[in-house]
Design a protein around this motif. Structure first.
Motif, short mmCIF file in Angstrom:
data_model
loop_
_atom_site.label_atom_id
_atom_site.label_comp_id
_atom_site.label_asym_id
_atom_site.label_seq_id
_atom_site.Cartn_x
_atom_site.Cartn_y
_atom_site.Cartn_z
N VAL A 246 0.85 -1.21 0.00
CA VAL A 246 0.00 0.00 0.00
C VAL A 246 0.89 1.25 0.00
O VAL A 246 0.91 2.02 0.97
CB VAL A 246 -0.97 0.01 1.20
CG1 VAL A 246 -2.10 -0.99 0.98
CG2 VAL A 246 -0.25 -0.30 2.52
N PRO A 247 1.61 1.48 -1.08
CA PRO A 247 2.55 2.61 -1.11
C PRO A 247 1.88 3.97 -0.93
O PRO A 247 2.48 4.88 -0.34
CB PRO A 247 3.22 2.49 -2.49
CG PRO A 247 2.28 1.63 -3.30
CD PRO A 247 1.66 0.70 -2.33
N GLU A 248 0.65 4.12 -1.42
CA GLU A 248 -0.03 5.42 -1.27
C GLU A 248 -0.29 5.73 0.20
O GLU A 248 -0.14 6.86 0.65
CB GLU A 248 -1.35 5.43 -2.05
CG GLU A 248 -1.19 5.26 -3.55
CD GLU A 248 -1.09 3.80 -3.96
OE1 GLU A 248 -1.16 2.91 -3.07
OE2 GLU A 248 -0.93 3.54 -5.17
N LEU A 249 -0.70 4.71 0.97
CA LEU A 249 -0.91 4.89 2.40
C LEU A 249 0.40 5.28 3.08
O LEU A 249 0.43 6.19 3.92
CB LEU A 249 -1.46 3.60 3.02
CG LEU A 249 -1.58 3.59 4.55
CD1 LEU A 249 -2.56 4.66 5.03
CD2 LEU A 249 -1.99 2.20 5.05
N CYS A 250 1.48 4.62 2.72
CA CYS A 250 2.78 4.91 3.34
C CYS A 250 3.20 6.35 3.05
O CYS A 250 3.73 7.04 3.94
CB CYS A 250 3.83 3.93 2.83
SG CYS A 250 3.54 2.23 3.37
N GLU A 251 2.97 6.81 1.85
CA GLU A 251 3.33 8.19 1.50
C GLU A 251 2.51 9.19 2.31
O GLU A 251 3.03 10.20 2.79
CB GLU A 251 3.11 8.42 0.00
CG GLU A 251 4.10 7.69 -0.88
CD GLU A 251 3.75 7.80 -2.36
OE1 GLU A 251 2.82 8.58 -2.70
OE2 GLU A 251 4.40 7.11 -3.17
N ALA A 252 1.22 8.89 2.49
CA ALA A 252 0.36 9.80 3.26
C ALA A 252 0.76 9.84 4.72
O ALA A 252 0.78 10.92 5.35
CB ALA A 252 -1.10 9.37 3.11
N VAL A 253 1.09 8.69 5.29
CA VAL A 253 1.50 8.63 6.70
C VAL A 253 2.85 9.33 6.89
O VAL A 253 3.04 10.07 7.87
CB VAL A 253 1.54 7.17 7.17
CG1 VAL A 253 2.26 7.05 8.51
CG2 VAL A 253 0.11 6.63 7.29
N ALA A 254 3.77 9.14 5.96
CA ALA A 254 5.07 9.83 6.05
C ALA A 254 4.88 11.34 6.02
O ALA A 254 5.53 12.08 6.79
CB ALA A 254 5.98 9.37 4.92
N ALA A 255 4.00 11.81 5.16
CA ALA A 255 3.76 13.26 5.07
C ALA A 255 3.15 13.80 6.35
O ALA A 255 3.49 14.90 6.81
CB ALA A 255 2.85 13.54 3.88
N SER A 256 2.25 13.03 6.97
CA SER A 256 1.64 13.46 8.22
C SER A 256 2.66 13.49 9.35
O SER A 256 2.69 14.43 10.16
CB SER A 256 0.48 12.52 8.58
OG SER A 256 -0.14 12.93 9.77
N GLY A 257 3.52 12.48 9.41
CA GLY A 257 4.57 12.46 10.43
C GLY A 257 5.52 13.64 10.29
O GLY A 257 5.93 14.25 11.29
N LEU A 258 5.86 13.99 9.06
CA LEU A 258 6.72 15.14 8.82
C LEU A 258 6.06 16.43 9.29
O LEU A 258 6.71 17.29 9.91
CB LEU A 258 7.06 15.22 7.32
CG LEU A 258 7.88 16.44 6.88
CD1 LEU A 258 9.24 16.47 7.57
CD2 LEU A 258 8.05 16.42 5.35
N ARG A 259 4.77 16.58 9.03
CA ARG A 259 4.06 17.78 9.49
C ARG A 259 4.09 17.89 11.01
O ARG A 259 4.26 18.98 11.57
CB ARG A 259 2.61 17.76 8.98
CG ARG A 259 2.46 18.08 7.51
CD ARG A 259 1.02 18.37 7.14
NE ARG A 259 0.15 17.20 7.32
CZ ARG A 259 -0.08 16.29 6.38
NH1 ARG A 259 0.51 16.39 5.19
NH2 ARG A 259 -0.88 15.26 6.63
N LYS A 260 3.92 16.76 11.71
CA LYS A 260 3.95 16.78 13.17
C LYS A 260 5.32 17.21 13.69
O LYS A 260 5.43 17.99 14.64
CB LYS A 260 3.58 15.40 13.73
CG LYS A 260 2.12 15.01 13.57
CD LYS A 260 1.25 15.66 14.63
CE LYS A 260 -0.21 15.24 14.47
NZ LYS A 260 -0.46 13.83 14.85
#
Length: 330
Positions: A246-260
């Motif tokens: 699920v690469p799209e999910l991983c990209e979204a989670v990585a982006a959220s972690g970076l924002r935090k």
């Protein structure tokens, strides 16, 4: 309070000048101990207003601080490793403690809990996303030594049997993380380590053990990062197999972690919190209280530490320094 001498691992020292400090930072690698004359010399020949002794995960390297005339701060990161840290911390005016769940071990011996500040790990200024082709599925970057980290060594190489492409590397994580679809963390002793913040600050999709110390207060599992039960190999394998599909999910989670991380967990955030909390203290009262208690502090909290390190130490000059400190003669 403006003049600050930071001795030991640099951590967020370079960010302090942005908050009004005139900072001198001194790191070192030789085996030695610093006393008050050394502190003044390091601070360009003038007494600092604040001294920060920052964890280097080595024997005590500042001695006599119970008698120092400035505000003193012990920045403790490796409390999960060194059992003598809680007592050593009692000789300071303030303790910065990276691992929140260890506060109870430090509080109310001499230092009150309100002067033990939780100062979690953070992403460094240069921990930033980089563009790179993702050529590896899973990567771990860090020290993996069968003698000093047997649990990590055994776990990672057992995992490699299931995922032969698992990269176990040493080197510049800022260059390595962008080449991996998933970045793996392992906490040998359940600590909330710097790798969590560094990986997220670099924009990686992080898979990390579910530990305490505020992890789920700072980040939401499944939203900012992914977690697995510590040491649970079947659960980790199942999670990694799912995430690689699920690469799209991983990209979204990585982006959220970076924002935090960008919102609250970089070096600047820690320097700001440090400054605000120190400047709210009744500094003169705290220093005077410690000076009145100096002999008790040495006898109750430091003497045995110094005698034990004098036994363990193989450097004659350092052994002599510990013996003098145990007698209050530094």
């Amino acid at each position: 309070m403006k003049k600050l001498l930071w001795i030991g691992s640099p951590f967020f020292a370079s960010s302090l000048d942005k908050f009004g400090w005139k900072t001198v930072a001194h790191n070192f690698e030789d085996a030695r101990a610093y006393t008050w004359p050394d502190i003044v010399e390091l601070n360009n020949g003038t007494p600092p207003d604040v001294l920060v002794v920052a964890d280097k995960s080595r024997p005590p390297f500042v001695l006599g601080m119970e008698n120092f005339p400035c505000l003193t701060v012990f920045y403790c990161v490796d409390s999960h490793i060194h059992a003598w840290y809680p007592k050593y911390a009692q000789a300071f005016d303030v303790c910065l403690l990276s691992l929140r769940d260890d506060i109870a071990r430090f509080a109310n011996l001499r230092l009150p809990s309100e002067r033990i500040f939780n100062m979690p790990a953070f992403a460094k200024t240069d921990d930033l996303p980089q563009s790179a082709e993702k050529i590896h599925d899973i990567m771990f970057v860090g020290k993996v030594d069968p003698d000093t980290m047997p649990g990590r060594f055994a776990f990672l190489y057992a995992l490699k049997e299931r995922f032969p492409d698992l990269q176990v590397r040493r080197g510049n994580y800022r260059e390595l993380y962008p080449t991996a679809r998933l970045v793996l963390n392992y906490a040998e002793m359940g600590d909330l380590n710097f790798r969590v913040f560094e990986a997220l600050g670099c924009g990686a999709c992080l898979v990390t053990p579910m530990v305490g110390h505020g992890l789920t207060d700072f980040f939401t599992p499944g939203e900012d990062l992914f977690t697995y039960p510590p040491g649970d190999m079947p659960a980790l394998i199942s999670l990694l197999e799912h995430l690689l599909n699920v690469p799209e999910l991983c990209e979204a989670v990585a982006a959220s972690g970076l924002r935090k991380v960008n919102a609250g967990h970089r070096a600047l955030h820690r320097a700001k919190a440090f400054t605000e909390r120190l400047r709210a203290l009744p500094v003169r009262h705290i220093i005077e209280e410690r000076l009145r208690q100096a002999e008790m502090i040495r006898h109750n909290y430091l003497r045995l530490i110094y005698l034990l390190w004098a036994e363990e130490c193989h450097t004659p000059a350092l052994r002599e320094a510990y013996l003098k400190a145990a007698k209050g003669k530094v």
